[in-house]
Design a protein around this motif. Structure first.
Motif, PDB file in Angstrom:
ATOM      1  N   ILE A  75      30.277  21.334  45.797  1.00 23.51           N
ATOM      2  CA  ILE A  75      29.356  21.217  44.664  1.00 23.51           C
ATOM      3  C   ILE A  75      29.523  19.811  44.102  1.00 23.51           C
ATOM      4  O   ILE A  75      30.598  19.445  43.631  1.00 23.51           O
ATOM      5  N   TYR A  76      28.453  19.031  44.182  1.00 18.76           N
ATOM      6  CA  TYR A  76      28.476  17.633  43.740  1.00 18.76           C
ATOM      7  C   TYR A  76      27.942  17.532  42.326  1.00 18.76           C
ATOM      8  O   TYR A  76      27.001  18.223  41.948  1.00 18.76           O
ATOM      9  N   ARG A  77      28.563  16.653  41.547  1.00 16.73           N
ATOM     10  CA  ARG A  77      28.063  16.373  40.203  1.00 16.73           C
ATOM     11  C   ARG A  77      28.156  14.871  39.958  1.00 16.73           C
ATOM     12  O   ARG A  77      28.999  14.185  40.528  1.00 16.73           O
ATOM     13  N   ALA A  78      27.289  14.388  39.099  1.00 19.62           N
ATOM     14  CA  ALA A  78      27.277  12.963  38.746  1.00 19.62           C
ATOM     15  C   ALA A  78      28.506  12.643  37.907  1.00 19.62           C
ATOM     16  O   ALA A  78      28.898  13.432  37.045  1.00 19.62           O
ATOM     17  N   VAL A  79      29.099  11.500  38.150  1.00 21.60           N
ATOM     18  CA  VAL A  79      30.265  11.056  37.395  1.00 21.60           C
ATOM     19  C   VAL A  79      29.856  10.684  35.972  1.00 21.60           C
ATOM     20  O   VAL A  79      30.613  10.875  35.029  1.00 21.60           O
ATOM     21  N   GLU A  80      28.640  10.169  35.820  1.00 20.37           N
ATOM     22  CA  GLU A  80      28.139   9.829  34.491  1.00 20.37           C
ATOM     23  C   GLU A  80      26.642  10.094  34.435  1.00 20.37           C
ATOM     24  O   GLU A  80      25.966  10.120  35.459  1.00 20.37           O
ATOM     25  N   PRO A  81      26.105  10.316  33.235  1.00 16.87           N
ATOM     26  CA  PRO A  81      24.666  10.563  33.114  1.00 16.87           C
ATOM     27  C   PRO A  81      23.860   9.304  33.455  1.00 16.87           C
ATOM     28  O   PRO A  81      24.379   8.180  33.406  1.00 16.87           O
ATOM     29  N   ALA A  82      22.610   9.507  33.794  1.00 17.19           N
ATOM     30  CA  ALA A  82      21.725   8.394  34.157  1.00 17.19           C
ATOM     31  C   ALA A  82      21.680   7.346  33.051  1.00 17.19           C
ATOM     32  O   ALA A  82      21.690   6.141  33.321  1.00 17.19           O
ATOM     33  N   ARG A  83      21.659   7.786  31.833  1.00 19.42           N
ATOM     34  CA  ARG A  83      21.566   6.868  30.685  1.00 19.42           C
ATOM     35  C   ARG A  83      22.768   5.926  30.627  1.00 19.42           C
ATOM     36  O   ARG A  83      22.631   4.740  30.354  1.00 19.42           O
ATOM     37  N   GLY A  84      23.959   6.460  30.874  1.00 15.15           N
ATOM     38  CA  GLY A  84      25.169   5.631  30.878  1.00 15.15           C
ATOM     39  C   GLY A  84      25.159   4.625  32.005  1.00 15.15           C
ATOM     40  O   GLY A  84      25.542   3.460  31.833  1.00 15.15           O
ATOM     41  N   LEU A  85      24.709   5.071  33.160  1.00 12.34           N
ATOM     42  CA  LEU A  85      24.623   4.174  34.311  1.00 12.34           C
ATOM     43  C   LEU A  85      23.606   3.068  34.051  1.00 12.34           C
ATOM     44  O   LEU A  85      23.853   1.891  34.361  1.00 12.34           O
TER      45      LEU A  85
END
Length: 137
Positions: A75-85
Motif C-alpha cells: 500500500i503506497y502513500r505520498a510522503v507529503e501532500p501535493a501542496r507541500g511539494l
C-alpha cells in the motif's frame, strides 16, 4: 541522485508525465494498492500492472512515496501532500532563478501577467488575513 538547495533541504528529481499521473492518483485517493493505482491510471494510459508497480517503486526510491505491507499487497502513500511539494518546488525556483527573492518571483509573475486580477485579489486578501493573524498572536 539527491542534491541540496541553498536552504539546505533535499532536492528530489522531478516527475515524468506518468509519475505525475500516478502521484495525482495517490493524492486524490489516499493510500493505494498497485491494483488501485493501475485501475485509475489505465483509464487514460494503456499500462500493464507491472509497469505501474515499477513506477511506484521508482517514486519511492526518489522519496515521493513510502509503502506498508498489508497481507501480500503493498500500500503506497505520498510522503507529503501535493501542496507541500508544490511549495518546495516554488522555493527551488526562487532559489535558482530569482536570487532567493520571493518579491522577484511575484513581481515577475505580475509583470508577465501570469496571475489574473481575481488571483491577485485573492492573494492580497490571503496575505492581509495572515498578517492580521500573526499580529494578533
Amino acid at each position: 541522485m539527491t542534491e541540496t538547495n541553498t536552504s539546505g533541504s533535499a532536492v528530489r528529481p522531478p516527475f515524468t508525465d506518468l509519475e505525475n499521473r500516478i502521484m495525482a492518483a495517490i493524492w486524490s485517493s489516499g493510500p493505494s494498492s498497485v491494483e488501485a493505482v493501475h485501475q485509475t491510471v489505465s483509464k487514460k494510459h494503456k499500462l500493464k500492472e507491472t509497469s505501474v508497480r515499477t513506477l511506484l517503486r521508482r517514486l519511492e526510491q526518489k522519496g515521493y512515496l513510502c509503502h506498508e505491507v498489508q497481507g501480500r499487497a503493498f500500500i503506497y502513500r505520498a510522503v507529503e501532500p501535493a501542496r507541500g511539494l508544490a511549495a518546495r518546488a516554488v522555493r527551488q525556483i526562487i532559489d535558482h532563478l530569482c536570487q532567493g527573492s520571493v518579491e522577484e518571483l511575484v513581481t515577475g509573475m505580475v509583470d508577465a501577467e501570469v496571475l489574473s486580477t481575481g488571483e491577485l485579489d485573492q492573494l492580497a486578501h490571503f496575505v492581509e488575513t495572515r498578517l492580521r493573524e500573526r499580529k494578533g498572536k
